[in-house]
Scaffold this motif. Structure first.
Motif, PDB file in Angstrom:
ATOM      1  N   VAL A  82       0.578  -0.618  -0.200  1.00 37.18           N
ATOM      2  CA  VAL A  82       0.405  -0.074  -0.009  1.00 37.18           C
ATOM      3  C   VAL A  82       0.827   1.470   0.117  1.00 37.18           C
ATOM      4  O   VAL A  82       1.550   1.552   0.596  1.00 37.18           O
ATOM      5  N   ILE A  83       0.842   2.132  -0.678  1.00 39.73           N
ATOM      6  CA  ILE A  83       1.811   3.477  -1.046  1.00 39.73           C
ATOM      7  C   ILE A  83       1.452   5.182  -1.408  1.00 39.73           C
ATOM      8  O   ILE A  83      -0.264   4.724  -1.312  1.00 39.73           O
ATOM      9  N   ASP A  84       1.957   5.557  -0.715  1.00 36.34           N
ATOM     10  CA  ASP A  84       0.878   7.260  -0.543  1.00 36.34           C
ATOM     11  C   ASP A  84       0.377   6.925   0.745  1.00 36.34           C
ATOM     12  O   ASP A  84      -0.568   8.193   0.588  1.00 36.34           O
ATOM     13  N   LEU A  85       0.958   6.725   1.857  1.00 37.89           N
ATOM     14  CA  LEU A  85       0.250   6.775   2.813  1.00 37.89           C
ATOM     15  C   LEU A  85       0.722   8.048   3.725  1.00 37.89           C
ATOM     16  O   LEU A  85      -0.129   8.825   4.364  1.00 37.89           O
TER      17      LEU A  85
ATOM     18  N   GLY B 238      -1.342  11.066   4.675  1.00 37.25           N
ATOM     19  CA  GLY B 238      -1.581  11.701   5.927  1.00 37.25           C
ATOM     20  C   GLY B 238      -1.356  13.136   5.539  1.00 37.25           C
ATOM     21  O   GLY B 238      -2.132  13.666   6.509  1.00 37.25           O
ATOM     22  N   GLN B 239      -0.914  13.778   4.805  1.00 34.92           N
ATOM     23  CA  GLN B 239      -0.428  14.508   5.012  1.00 34.92           C
ATOM     24  C   GLN B 239      -1.845  16.101   4.010  1.00 34.92           C
ATOM     25  O   GLN B 239      -2.821  16.714   4.401  1.00 34.92           O
ATOM     26  N   ALA B 240      -2.629  14.959   3.140  1.00 35.43           N
ATOM     27  CA  ALA B 240      -4.839  15.616   3.295  1.00 35.43           C
ATOM     28  C   ALA B 240      -5.098  15.579   3.951  1.00 35.43           C
ATOM     29  O   ALA B 240      -5.752  16.721   4.166  1.00 35.43           O
ATOM     30  N   LEU B 241      -4.814  14.634   4.920  1.00 42.21           N
ATOM     31  CA  LEU B 241      -5.961  14.017   5.770  1.00 42.21           C
ATOM     32  C   LEU B 241      -5.967  15.590   7.752  1.00 42.21           C
ATOM     33  O   LEU B 241      -6.078  16.293   7.128  1.00 42.21           O
ATOM     34  N   CYS B 242      -4.359  16.259   7.208  1.00 44.95           N
ATOM     35  CA  CYS B 242      -4.299  17.216   8.168  1.00 44.95           C
ATOM     36  C   CYS B 242      -4.040  18.237   7.681  1.00 44.95           C
ATOM     37  O   CYS B 242      -4.071  19.288   8.224  1.00 44.95           O
ATOM     38  N   GLU B 243      -4.266  18.094   7.015  1.00 47.27           N
ATOM     39  CA  GLU B 243      -4.785  19.719   6.230  1.00 47.27           C
ATOM     40  C   GLU B 243      -5.840  20.136   5.513  1.00 47.27           C
ATOM     41  O   GLU B 243      -6.653  20.824   5.373  1.00 47.27           O
ATOM     42  N   GLY B 244      -6.878  19.027   5.904  1.00 48.03           N
ATOM     43  CA  GLY B 244      -8.047  19.228   5.550  1.00 48.03           C
ATOM     44  C   GLY B 244      -8.727  18.951   4.361  1.00 48.03           C
ATOM     45  O   GLY B 244      -9.712  18.599   3.759  1.00 48.03           O
TER      46      GLY B 244
END
Length: 175
Positions: free
Chosen positions: A104-107, A111-117
């Motif tokens: 599974v890649i691009d984790l 995570g960054q997209a989740l933190c940045e909203g």
């Protein structure tokens, strides 16, 4: 497959890097098209109901070592008959040549997209569930990979000509 008619489609692929449109076919609920760029030509299969897009990467061994298939988790919609918009999501799966080993890649991007909203918590949950459903269906225990639904089309070439983006630009507003 015998007895099932292929319907010509336009597949519009959208990710963070580019948007492109390609001629393809829909047959028995599966979209298929070839994509050609400077890295080479690859065959794609989209199973809209399962929110996955399979890319046959076997021709790109020099770029993605040991990769046989690259699986994009996607949102696929048909805003107009015969025109499919395939939105690439934040997580992908690479299946290696033995067809059992995967990553599974691009984790980090997820995570960054989740933190940045850029991804809501409910969307993040749905995305993770899609990855798990894919792994359970095709790679864990008795799963078969590649899925038998796409096996009849894994050889030969389709029509890798791009569709002019002007022809489908009106569909991309808000994508």
């Amino acid at each position: 497959m015998a007895g099932i008619e292929s319907t010509p489609i336009t597949a519009v692929f959208v990710n963070d890097v580019h948007t492109s449109a390609w001629f393809g076919y829909e047959e028995d609920g599966i979209l298929r098209f070839d994509f050609t760029n400077k890295r080479g030509s690859r065959r794609f299969f989209v199973m809209p109901e399962k929110c996955v897009m399979f890319a046959d990467e076997s021709s790109l061994e020099q770029i993605i070592p040991n990769a046989s298939w690259y699986i994009h988790i996607v949102d696929a919609t048909e805003p107009e008959p015969g025109i499919w918009v395939i939105q690439d999501r934040e997580l992908d799966v690479v299946v290696e040549g033995d067809l059992r080993t995967y990553r599974v890649i691009d984790l980090d991007d997820f995570g960054q997209a989740l933190c940045e909203g850029r991804i809501s918590l409910p969307d993040a949950r749905r995305l993770l569930e899609r990855v798990q459903q894919f792994l359970d269906a095709y790679l864990h225990q008795e799963g078969m990979f590649p899925p038998e639904e796409i096996c009849p089309w894994t050889k030969g070439r389709l029509d890798p000509r791009p569709v002019p983006l002007e022809d489908v630009k009106h569909l991309l507003l808000g994508v």
